[in-house]
Enzyme design. Structure first.
Site, PDB file in Angstrom:
ATOM      1  N   ASP A  34      20.036  55.472  39.474  1.00 18.82           N
ATOM      2  CA  ASP A  34      20.934  56.611  39.602  1.00 18.82           C
ATOM      3  C   ASP A  34      20.835  57.450  38.327  1.00 18.82           C
ATOM      4  O   ASP A  34      20.845  56.926  37.213  1.00 18.82           O
ATOM      5  CB  ASP A  34      22.376  56.141  39.815  1.00 18.82           C
ATOM      6  CG  ASP A  34      23.281  57.259  40.293  1.00 18.82           C
ATOM      7  OD1 ASP A  34      23.767  57.174  41.435  1.00 18.82           O
ATOM      8  OD2 ASP A  34      23.514  58.216  39.522  1.00 18.82           O
ATOM      9  N   HIS A  50      15.564  59.565  57.177  1.00 22.11           N
ATOM     10  CA  HIS A  50      16.829  60.259  56.950  1.00 22.11           C
ATOM     11  C   HIS A  50      17.891  59.861  57.966  1.00 22.11           C
ATOM     12  O   HIS A  50      17.681  60.004  59.172  1.00 22.11           O
ATOM     13  CB  HIS A  50      16.617  61.774  57.020  1.00 22.11           C
ATOM     14  CG  HIS A  50      17.863  62.552  56.742  1.00 22.11           C
ATOM     15  ND1 HIS A  50      18.210  62.965  55.478  1.00 22.11           N
ATOM     16  CD2 HIS A  50      18.860  62.966  57.556  1.00 22.11           C
ATOM     17  CE1 HIS A  50      19.360  63.602  55.529  1.00 22.11           C
ATOM     18  NE2 HIS A  50      19.779  63.633  56.787  1.00 22.11           N
ATOM     19  N   ASN A  91      29.437  55.160  49.864  1.00 26.05           N
ATOM     20  CA  ASN A  91      30.466  56.190  49.943  1.00 26.05           C
ATOM     21  C   ASN A  91      30.244  56.988  51.218  1.00 26.05           C
ATOM     22  O   ASN A  91      29.142  57.459  51.472  1.00 26.05           O
ATOM     23  CB  ASN A  91      30.396  57.125  48.734  1.00 26.05           C
ATOM     24  CG  ASN A  91      30.829  56.441  47.458  1.00 26.05           C
ATOM     25  OD1 ASN A  91      31.737  55.627  47.468  1.00 26.05           O
ATOM     26  ND2 ASN A  91      30.179  56.775  46.357  1.00 26.05           N
ATOM     27  N   GLY A  97      34.183  60.659  47.811  1.00 17.63           N
ATOM     28  CA  GLY A  97      33.426  61.410  46.814  1.00 17.63           C
ATOM     29  C   GLY A  97      31.947  61.475  47.109  1.00 17.63           C
ATOM     30  O   GLY A  97      31.125  61.699  46.230  1.00 17.63           O
ATOM     31  N   THR A  99      28.431  62.803  47.852  1.00 21.67           N
ATOM     32  CA  THR A  99      27.830  64.093  47.499  1.00 21.67           C
ATOM     33  C   THR A  99      26.445  64.305  48.092  1.00 21.67           C
ATOM     34  O   THR A  99      26.001  65.452  48.193  1.00 21.67           O
ATOM     35  CB  THR A  99      27.726  64.249  45.967  1.00 21.67           C
ATOM     36  OG1 THR A  99      26.934  63.184  45.447  1.00 21.67           O
ATOM     37  CG2 THR A  99      29.108  64.231  45.319  1.00 21.67           C
ATOM     38  N   HIS A 104      22.927  56.049  51.383  1.00 26.32           N
ATOM     39  CA  HIS A 104      22.450  55.367  50.178  1.00 26.32           C
ATOM     40  C   HIS A 104      23.440  54.299  49.765  1.00 26.32           C
ATOM     41  O   HIS A 104      24.643  54.499  49.801  1.00 26.32           O
ATOM     42  CB  HIS A 104      22.206  56.350  49.030  1.00 26.32           C
ATOM     43  CG  HIS A 104      23.364  57.251  48.732  1.00 26.32           C
ATOM     44  ND1 HIS A 104      23.624  58.379  49.474  1.00 26.32           N
ATOM     45  CD2 HIS A 104      24.325  57.184  47.795  1.00 26.32           C
ATOM     46  CE1 HIS A 104      24.688  58.983  49.000  1.00 26.32           C
ATOM     47  NE2 HIS A 104      25.158  58.283  47.979  1.00 26.32           N
ATOM     48  N   HIS A 106      24.833  52.046  46.747  1.00 29.85           N
ATOM     49  CA  HIS A 106      24.927  51.898  45.288  1.00 29.85           C
ATOM     50  C   HIS A 106      24.942  50.409  44.952  1.00 29.85           C
ATOM     51  O   HIS A 106      25.708  49.644  45.548  1.00 29.85           O
ATOM     52  CB  HIS A 106      26.236  52.496  44.761  1.00 29.85           C
ATOM     53  CG  HIS A 106      26.387  53.972  44.941  1.00 29.85           C
ATOM     54  ND1 HIS A 106      26.177  54.868  43.917  1.00 29.85           N
ATOM     55  CD2 HIS A 106      26.741  54.708  46.018  1.00 29.85           C
ATOM     56  CE1 HIS A 106      26.415  56.099  44.362  1.00 29.85           C
ATOM     57  NE2 HIS A 106      26.756  56.037  45.628  1.00 29.85           N
TER      58      HIS A 106
HETATM   59  P1  AMP Z   1      27.414  59.654  46.306  1.00 31.20           P
HETATM   60  O1  AMP Z   1      28.482  60.258  45.422  1.00 31.20           O
HETATM   61  O2  AMP Z   1      27.799  58.335  46.899  1.00 31.20           O
HETATM   62  O3  AMP Z   1      26.917  60.668  47.336  1.00 31.20           O
HETATM   63  O4  AMP Z   1      26.218  59.306  45.353  1.00 31.20           O
HETATM   64  C1  AMP Z   1      25.189  60.175  45.045  1.00 31.20           C
HETATM   65  C2  AMP Z   1      24.556  59.616  43.806  1.00 31.20           C
HETATM   66  O5  AMP Z   1      23.286  60.227  43.635  1.00 31.20           O
HETATM   67  C3  AMP Z   1      25.358  59.890  42.530  1.00 31.20           C
HETATM   68  O6  AMP Z   1      25.688  58.664  41.921  1.00 31.20           O
HETATM   69  C4  AMP Z   1      24.394  60.715  41.682  1.00 31.20           C
HETATM   70  O7  AMP Z   1      24.471  60.414  40.302  1.00 31.20           O
HETATM   71  C5  AMP Z   1      23.050  60.333  42.263  1.00 31.20           C
HETATM   72  N1  AMP Z   1      21.990  61.322  42.082  1.00 31.20           N
HETATM   73  C6  AMP Z   1      22.064  62.666  42.307  1.00 31.20           C
HETATM   74  N2  AMP Z   1      20.878  63.243  42.068  1.00 31.20           N
HETATM   75  C7  AMP Z   1      20.025  62.248  41.697  1.00 31.20           C
HETATM   76  C8  AMP Z   1      18.655  62.199  41.305  1.00 31.20           C
HETATM   77  N3  AMP Z   1      17.885  63.301  41.259  1.00 31.20           N
HETATM   78  N4  AMP Z   1      18.116  61.006  40.963  1.00 31.20           N
HETATM   79  C9  AMP Z   1      18.867  59.881  40.998  1.00 31.20           C
HETATM   80  N5  AMP Z   1      20.162  59.856  41.366  1.00 31.20           N
HETATM   81  C10 AMP Z   1      20.747  61.020  41.697  1.00 31.20           C
HETATM   82 ZN    ZN Z   2      17.251  62.647  53.693  1.00 34.52          ZN
END
Ligand code: AMP
Ligand code: ZN
Length: 123
Positions: A34, A50, A91, A97, A99, A104, A106
């Site tokens: 991350d 996807h 998430n 939260g 984004t 994915h 974590h």
């Molecule tokens: P979420 O908030 O569960 O959608 O997690 C998205 C995660 O993606 C966050 O923890 C971000 O720090 C991570 N993230 C966003 N852009 C990148 C990237 N280019 N490379 C690695 N992690 C990323």
């Molecule tokens: Zn995708």
């Protein structure tokens, strides 16, 4: 359903169009660090294909969801946190939260983690 989405950040990472730091991979999954780590160890595991979020993945391809979870377990072993402990989180939706709109997992560990829930409430 197409296997990749043109505007999806994690599809681009899976394809190598956006750089990432690889940690582990299988034929159907990819794990990378991350970019904004929330613990000493913070790895994301994604299905290469996807799916919008974990709920869609669970209903459309539960076997792939299981492979994502197993990849998370392998990441924990490889990172040396399988004995010390770790947290695996999906998430889903705005209150969590979320984004990035590509499912994915974590994987967090490497130190004592904080508690869940209500971090934004002050009263
Ligand atoms: P979420 O908030 O569960 O959608 O997690 C998205 C995660 O993606 C966050 O923890 C971000 O720090 C991570 N993230 C966003 N852009 C990148 C990237 N280019 N490379 C690695 N992690 C990323
Ligand atoms: Zn995708």
């Amino acid at each position: 359903m197409s296997s990749t989405e043109a505007d999806c950040l994690f599809c681009k990472i899976v394809l190598g169009d956006i750089p990432s730091t690889p940690v582990y991979e299988t034929g159907l999954t990819y794990a990378f660090r991350d970019i904004n780590a929330q613990a000493e160890i913070h790895v994301l595991v994604v299905p290469r294909q996807h799916y919008e979020d974990a709920a869609v993945l669970a209903s459309e391809d539960p076997a792939l969801l299981a492979e994502v979870m197993l990849a998370g377990v392998e990441v924990a072993k490889q990172e040396g946190i399988d004995e010390s402990g770790y947290r695996m989180v999906f998430n889903t939706g705005p209150d969590a939260g979320r984004t990035v709109f590509h499912a994915h997992l974590h994987v967090l560990g490497g130190e004592q983690l904080g508690l869940f829930g209500r971090p934004y409430r002050t009263g």
